[in-house]
Design an enzyme around this catalytic site. Structure first.
Site, PDB file in Angstrom:
ATOM      1  N   LYS A   1      -8.966  18.894  13.806  1.00  0.00           N
ATOM      2  CA  LYS A   1      -8.378  17.895  14.682  1.00  0.00           C
ATOM      3  C   LYS A   1      -7.663  16.884  13.867  1.00  0.00           C
ATOM      4  O   LYS A   1      -6.718  16.155  14.233  1.00  0.00           O
ATOM      5  CB  LYS A   1      -9.150  17.342  15.732  1.00  0.00           C
ATOM      6  CG  LYS A   1      -9.761  18.308  16.701  1.00  0.00           C
ATOM      7  CD  LYS A   1      -8.872  18.362  17.836  1.00  0.00           C
ATOM      8  CE  LYS A   1      -9.039  19.661  18.682  1.00  0.00           C
ATOM      9  NZ  LYS A   1      -8.091  20.795  18.506  1.00  0.00           N
TER      10      LYS A   1
ATOM     11  N   TYR B   1     -10.502  23.434  21.249  1.00  0.00           N
ATOM     12  CA  TYR B   1      -9.994  23.803  19.902  1.00  0.00           C
ATOM     13  C   TYR B   1      -8.507  23.986  20.047  1.00  0.00           C
ATOM     14  O   TYR B   1      -7.775  23.585  18.990  1.00  0.00           O
ATOM     15  CB  TYR B   1     -10.475  25.150  19.551  1.00  0.00           C
ATOM     16  CG  TYR B   1     -10.368  25.216  18.007  1.00  0.00           C
ATOM     17  CD1 TYR B   1     -11.294  25.139  17.150  1.00  0.00           C
ATOM     18  CD2 TYR B   1      -9.288  26.134  17.703  1.00  0.00           C
ATOM     19  CE1 TYR B   1     -11.442  25.693  15.709  1.00  0.00           C
ATOM     20  CE2 TYR B   1      -9.009  26.366  16.298  1.00  0.00           C
ATOM     21  CZ  TYR B   1     -10.056  26.162  15.436  1.00  0.00           C
ATOM     22  OH  TYR B   1      -9.920  26.402  13.992  1.00  0.00           O
TER      23      TYR B   1
ATOM     24  N   PRO C   1     -14.208  17.890   9.643  1.00  0.00           N
ATOM     25  CA  PRO C   1     -12.978  18.989   9.834  1.00  0.00           C
ATOM     26  C   PRO C   1     -13.482  20.115  10.568  1.00  0.00           C
ATOM     27  O   PRO C   1     -12.584  20.963  10.757  1.00  0.00           O
ATOM     28  CB  PRO C   1     -12.791  19.175   8.352  1.00  0.00           C
ATOM     29  CG  PRO C   1     -14.045  18.914   7.626  1.00  0.00           C
ATOM     30  CD  PRO C   1     -14.592  17.578   8.288  1.00  0.00           C
TER      31      PRO C   1
ATOM     32  N   TYR D   1     -16.551  30.788  11.934  1.00  0.00           N
ATOM     33  CA  TYR D   1     -17.573  29.820  11.827  1.00  0.00           C
ATOM     34  C   TYR D   1     -18.808  30.127  11.802  1.00  0.00           C
ATOM     35  O   TYR D   1     -19.143  30.706  12.713  1.00  0.00           O
ATOM     36  CB  TYR D   1     -17.001  28.755  12.697  1.00  0.00           C
ATOM     37  CG  TYR D   1     -15.705  27.676  12.844  1.00  0.00           C
ATOM     38  CD1 TYR D   1     -14.634  28.381  13.265  1.00  0.00           C
ATOM     39  CD2 TYR D   1     -15.715  26.757  12.480  1.00  0.00           C
ATOM     40  CE1 TYR D   1     -13.451  27.840  12.991  1.00  0.00           C
ATOM     41  CE2 TYR D   1     -14.635  25.901  12.476  1.00  0.00           C
ATOM     42  CZ  TYR D   1     -13.422  26.491  12.515  1.00  0.00           C
ATOM     43  OH  TYR D   1     -12.332  25.855  12.448  1.00  0.00           O
TER      44      TYR D   1
ATOM     45  N   HIS E   1      -2.871  32.552  15.489  1.00  0.00           N
ATOM     46  CA  HIS E   1      -3.938  32.925  15.697  1.00  0.00           C
ATOM     47  C   HIS E   1      -4.513  32.855  17.204  1.00  0.00           C
ATOM     48  O   HIS E   1      -4.428  31.663  17.716  1.00  0.00           O
ATOM     49  CB  HIS E   1      -5.070  32.234  14.980  1.00  0.00           C
ATOM     50  CG  HIS E   1      -5.208  32.801  13.302  1.00  0.00           C
ATOM     51  ND1 HIS E   1      -6.249  32.593  12.520  1.00  0.00           N
ATOM     52  CD2 HIS E   1      -4.171  33.484  12.632  1.00  0.00           C
ATOM     53  CE1 HIS E   1      -5.971  33.215  11.395  1.00  0.00           C
ATOM     54  NE2 HIS E   1      -4.962  33.601  11.317  1.00  0.00           N
TER      55      HIS E   1
HETATM   56  C1  PHB Z   1      -8.561  25.181   6.831  1.00  0.00           C
HETATM   57  O1  PHB Z   1      -7.989  26.068   6.757  1.00  0.00           O
HETATM   58  O2  PHB Z   1      -8.841  24.329   5.588  1.00  0.00           O
HETATM   59  C2  PHB Z   1      -9.608  24.522   7.995  1.00  0.00           C
HETATM   60  C3  PHB Z   1      -9.606  25.446   8.919  1.00  0.00           C
HETATM   61  C4  PHB Z   1     -10.364  25.197   9.913  1.00  0.00           C
HETATM   62  C5  PHB Z   1     -10.993  24.070   9.760  1.00  0.00           C
HETATM   63  C6  PHB Z   1     -11.209  23.156   8.711  1.00  0.00           C
HETATM   64  C7  PHB Z   1     -10.227  23.458   7.868  1.00  0.00           C
HETATM   65  O3  PHB Z   1     -11.876  23.748  11.106  1.00  0.00           O
END
Ligand code: PHB
Ligand code: APR
Length: 391
Positions: free
Chosen positions: A297, A385, A293, A201, A72
């Site tokens: 990280k 990130y 989450p 997000y 990605h």
């Molecule tokens: C996930 O795909 O489970 C996932 C992705 C990004 C995040 C947290 C969880 O910030």
């Protein structure tokens, strides 16, 4: 039983450490309290930083990741019905991330360990670490109904947040830094192609939402829910309706629905245990620190810790200098606190506090607009990130 490095826990931290030590010709034994099926099915996050991808490849554990993982090059921020893409390679000089589930990383490492590595004992529960401040630390554990002792040169506690290794560090030497959040994430897996090809997000007045994926045909989605929510309180239809509202845009984007195959609630917490080492006991991964989450990280920090330990031990064997092992805690904590900072910033940027005032809502939107308008702010997000290189 005797070994060079006793490893408690077969999550990503313990499993990768065993692999790195095996590759360096150093013996280890892994003790895992759960059974193999449980460890391989546990749903966790799924974003690998570039540095983590590089480490897995170099360890000979990247074949399936390279075949099935999804590279990605950005994420989308969504707020105020607007969409903003953050372009990672452009902002970071070429870095990207990989979407490959933590459970898959664990499956790959378990298969390698059982085939080529040292002992990995499932249903072997560590009870206590003893004599951590001597030259011969020990792990007392229970396996197949019997108590046993693993004599080691070093013990690494990779036993997660609820583990026992941390307890062997005297309280008077310990400082704990902690923050809990008054919300959690309701996460679902659904048999439907992801409605966007990158992670989304979303900040919304009703709360945060995240669109992620496990494969081109499986979506992973999350909703901010009040702390203590039971996943069963939400029907599938209510979940989809709420996701749809929070992802709403001014254009014609729409959320594809599909059968939900799993749902669960994850609590949110920031936690750091200092120091991460006491004598010959080292803590790695969730045993020493937890991040919410939102910054993706957790797994990457665990990888950073065990790489630091493995390199320091190899350095000692090659040069006779314990300098790097002695610096383990300080080295790891620098990276840990950067991840804590970023995870906290992402969490407070995107979630709605239950008692948020109109002033705080406006500040949140202003922070988001700063990222969309100022390259320096956007670059800071992209760099954090995708992750900082390991020392
Ligand atoms: C996930 O795909 O489970 C996932 C992705 C990004 C995040 C947290 C969880 O910030
Ligand atoms: N004895 C043996 N094993 C134990 C014990 C014990 N007393 N206590 C816990 N364990 C095992 C758990 O069953 C688990 O398999 O230790 C392992 C810890 O693994 P994780 O919790 O996955 O922690 P870690 O390897 O540090 O990985 C961190 O996991 O929680 C996610 O988001 C986090 O991605 C991050 C990653």
């Amino acid at each position: 039983m005797r070994t060079t490095v006793g490893i408690i826990g077969a999550g990503p931290a313990g499993l990768l450490l065993a692999r790195l030590l095996h590759n360096a010709g150093i013996g280890s034994v892994v003790l895992e309290s759960r059974d193999r099926a449980y460890v391989e099915q546990r749903q966790r996050a799924g974003i690998l930083e570039q540095g983590t991808v590089d480490v897995l490849r170099a360890a000979g554990a990247g074949d399936r990741m390279d075949r099935e993982g999804l590279r990605h090059d950005g994420i989308e921020l969504r707020f105020d019905r607007r969409r903003h893409r953050v372009d990672f390679p452009e902002l970071t000089g070429g870095r990207s991330v990989m979407v490959y589930a933590q459970t898959e990383v664990c499956k790959d490492l378990i298969a390698l360990q059982l085939k080529e590595g040292g002992p990995l004992l499932f249903e072997a529960e560590a009870l206590a670490v003893e004599d951590a401040d001597t030259d011969s630390p020990r792990v007392r554990f229970r396996h197949e109904g019997r108590e046993d002792v693993l004599e080691c040169d070093y013990v690494v506690g990779c036993d997660g947040f609820w583990g026992v290794a941390r307890n062997a560090i005297p309280e008077e030497l310990t400082q704990v830094f902690e923050r809990t959040y008054p919300f959690g994430w309701l996460g679902i897996l659904a048999d439907v192609p992801p409605s966007h090809d990158e992670l989304v997000y979303a900040r919304h007045d009703r709360g945060f939402a995240l669109l992620s994926m496990r494969s081109p045909s499986v979506s992973r989605l999350y909703l901010q829910v009040p702390e203590g929510t039971d996943a069963e309180e939400w029907s599938d239809e209510e979940i989809w309706n709420e996701l749809e509202r929070r992802f709403e845009t001014a254009d014609d984007w729409h959320l594809e629905r599909g059968p939900i195959t799993q749902k669960s609630v994850t609590p949110m917490r920031s936690y750091v245990h200092e120091p991460m080492r006491h004598g010959r006991l080292f803590l790695a991964g969730d045993a020493a620190h937890i991040v919410p989450p939102t910054g993706a990280k957790g797994l990457n920090l665990a990888v950073g810790d065990v790489v630091t330990f493995a390199r320091a031990l190899v350095h000692l064997q090659e040069t006779g200098s314990p300098e790097r092992l002695d610096a383990y805690s300080e080295t790891c904590l620098r990276r840990v606190w950067q991840a804590e900072r970023f995870s906290y910033a992402m969490t407070t940027l995107l979630h709605r506090m239950p008692d948020a005032t109109p002033f705080e809502d406006r500040i949140q939107l202003a922070r988001l607009e700063r990222i969309t308008d100022a390259r320096s702010a956007e670059q800071d997000l992209a760099e954090s990130y995708t992750g900082f290189p390991l020392e």
